[in-house]
Design a protein around this motif. Sequence first.
Motif, PDB file in Angstrom:
ATOM      1  N   GLY A  52       0.811  -1.214   0.000  1.00  0.00           N
ATOM      2  CA  GLY A  52       0.000   0.000   0.000  1.00  0.00           C
ATOM      3  C   GLY A  52       0.844   1.262   0.000  1.00  0.00           C
ATOM      4  O   GLY A  52       1.999   1.262   0.427  1.00  0.00           O
ATOM      5  N   GLY A  53       0.265   2.338  -0.498  1.00  0.00           N
ATOM      6  CA  GLY A  53       0.923   3.632  -0.473  1.00  0.00           C
ATOM      7  C   GLY A  53       2.023   3.829  -1.502  1.00  0.00           C
ATOM      8  O   GLY A  53       2.767   4.805  -1.438  1.00  0.00           O
ATOM      9  N   GLN A  54       2.133   2.921  -2.466  1.00  0.00           N
ATOM     10  CA  GLN A  54       3.184   3.023  -3.485  1.00  0.00           C
ATOM     11  C   GLN A  54       2.635   3.394  -4.861  1.00  0.00           C
ATOM     12  O   GLN A  54       3.362   3.358  -5.852  1.00  0.00           O
ATOM     13  N   GLY A  55       1.352   3.700  -4.924  1.00  0.00           N
ATOM     14  CA  GLY A  55       0.754   4.075  -6.203  1.00  0.00           C
ATOM     15  C   GLY A  55       0.420   2.910  -7.118  1.00  0.00           C
ATOM     16  O   GLY A  55       0.093   3.108  -8.288  1.00  0.00           O
ATOM     17  N   LEU A  56       0.483   1.696  -6.594  1.00  0.00           N
ATOM     18  CA  LEU A  56       0.243   0.524  -7.439  1.00  0.00           C
ATOM     19  C   LEU A  56      -1.220   0.396  -7.863  1.00  0.00           C
ATOM     20  O   LEU A  56      -1.504  -0.044  -8.974  1.00  0.00           O
ATOM     21  N   ALA A  57      -2.142   0.784  -6.985  1.00  0.00           N
ATOM     22  CA  ALA A  57      -3.562   0.719  -7.356  1.00  0.00           C
ATOM     23  C   ALA A  57      -3.846   1.647  -8.536  1.00  0.00           C
ATOM     24  O   ALA A  57      -4.602   1.300  -9.443  1.00  0.00           O
ATOM     25  N   GLY A  58      -3.212   2.812  -8.548  1.00  0.00           N
ATOM     26  CA  GLY A  58      -3.390   3.743  -9.661  1.00  0.00           C
ATOM     27  C   GLY A  58      -2.830   3.189 -10.958  1.00  0.00           C
ATOM     28  O   GLY A  58      -3.444   3.323 -12.018  1.00  0.00           O
ATOM     29  N   LYS A  59      -1.652   2.564 -10.885  1.00  0.00           N
ATOM     30  CA  LYS A  59      -1.061   1.946 -12.082  1.00  0.00           C
ATOM     31  C   LYS A  59      -1.960   0.819 -12.585  1.00  0.00           C
ATOM     32  O   LYS A  59      -2.165   0.659 -13.795  1.00  0.00           O
ATOM     33  N   LEU A  60      -2.498   0.041 -11.669  1.00  0.00           N
ATOM     34  CA  LEU A  60      -3.398  -1.055 -12.015  1.00  0.00           C
ATOM     35  C   LEU A  60      -4.667  -0.521 -12.668  1.00  0.00           C
ATOM     36  O   LEU A  60      -5.088  -1.000 -13.726  1.00  0.00           O
ATOM     37  N   ALA A  61      -5.264   0.492 -12.053  1.00  0.00           N
ATOM     38  CA  ALA A  61      -6.493   1.074 -12.602  1.00  0.00           C
ATOM     39  C   ALA A  61      -6.252   1.643 -13.995  1.00  0.00           C
ATOM     40  O   ALA A  61      -7.040   1.405 -14.919  1.00  0.00           O
ATOM     41  N   ALA A  62      -5.166   2.383 -14.172  1.00  0.00           N
ATOM     42  CA  ALA A  62      -4.867   2.977 -15.484  1.00  0.00           C
ATOM     43  C   ALA A  62      -4.722   1.901 -16.549  1.00  0.00           C
ATOM     44  O   ALA A  62      -5.287   2.013 -17.648  1.00  0.00           O
ATOM     45  N   ALA A  63      -3.980   0.843 -16.245  1.00  0.00           N
ATOM     46  CA  ALA A  63      -3.786  -0.229 -17.225  1.00  0.00           C
ATOM     47  C   ALA A  63      -5.101  -0.930 -17.545  1.00  0.00           C
ATOM     48  O   ALA A  63      -5.400  -1.214 -18.711  1.00  0.00           O
ATOM     49  N   ALA A  64      -5.896  -1.203 -16.526  1.00  0.00           N
ATOM     50  CA  ALA A  64      -7.176  -1.891 -16.742  1.00  0.00           C
ATOM     51  C   ALA A  64      -8.135  -1.033 -17.562  1.00  0.00           C
ATOM     52  O   ALA A  64      -8.793  -1.525 -18.486  1.00  0.00           O
ATOM     53  N   LEU A  65      -8.209   0.245 -17.239  1.00  0.00           N
ATOM     54  CA  LEU A  65      -9.118   1.131 -17.958  1.00  0.00           C
ATOM     55  C   LEU A  65      -8.631   1.400 -19.380  1.00  0.00           C
ATOM     56  O   LEU A  65      -9.431   1.433 -20.314  1.00  0.00           O
ATOM     57  N   ASP A  66      -7.320   1.566 -19.552  1.00  0.00           N
ATOM     58  CA  ASP A  66      -6.777   1.762 -20.900  1.00  0.00           C
ATOM     59  C   ASP A  66      -7.067   0.549 -21.782  1.00  0.00           C
ATOM     60  O   ASP A  66      -7.457   0.698 -22.947  1.00  0.00           O
ATOM     61  N   ASP A  67      -6.895  -0.643 -21.236  1.00  0.00           N
ATOM     62  CA  ASP A  67      -7.166  -1.864 -21.989  1.00  0.00           C
ATOM     63  C   ASP A  67      -8.647  -1.954 -22.350  1.00  0.00           C
ATOM     64  O   ASP A  67      -9.003  -2.338 -23.470  1.00  0.00           O
ATOM     65  N   THR A  68      -9.501  -1.590 -21.411  1.00  0.00           N
ATOM     66  CA  THR A  68     -10.947  -1.641 -21.640  1.00  0.00           C
ATOM     67  C   THR A  68     -11.350  -0.695 -22.766  1.00  0.00           C
ATOM     68  O   THR A  68     -12.087  -1.080 -23.675  1.00  0.00           O
ATOM     69  N   VAL A  69     -10.846   0.521 -22.733  1.00  0.00           N
ATOM     70  CA  VAL A  69     -11.145   1.505 -23.778  1.00  0.00           C
ATOM     71  C   VAL A  69     -10.586   1.036 -25.123  1.00  0.00           C
ATOM     72  O   VAL A  69     -11.271   1.098 -26.153  1.00  0.00           O
TER      73      VAL A  69
END
Length: 118
Positions: A52-69
């Motif tokens: 936690g606190g390392q920005g990994l959730a944001g990296k995960l969300a960005a990759a998942a959303l970019d792939d979805t789009v």
Amino acid sequence: MTEITVRHNPARERFDVLVAGNAIGKAAYKSYDGGGSPQRIFYHTVINEEYGGQGLAGKLAAAALDDTVAAGLGIVPVCPYIKKYLAKHPEYAASTAAVTPAHLQFLEDALAARASKA
């Protein structure tokens, strides 16, 4: 920090974040096509506590959303983290669908069916 990778795991309907090859988090979704355009209902995002606190959730969300789009699918944000992420990233607005009762019922039924198989 060690190498961070995000990979799509379509068989399990999720995106995994890996650190040095070990899965330490996920963004889970259910594929949905309620008669309109195909969508992914994102319902759960989690990162192991020690990462936690390392920005990994944001990296995960960005990759998942970019792939979805990129796949031409709509984003349905049921997960609180994905909702929060989308609020800060308006570039996804055109691909985001409002959560409807039909989405929630589909998700409830799909998760119940999966739990009964376990």
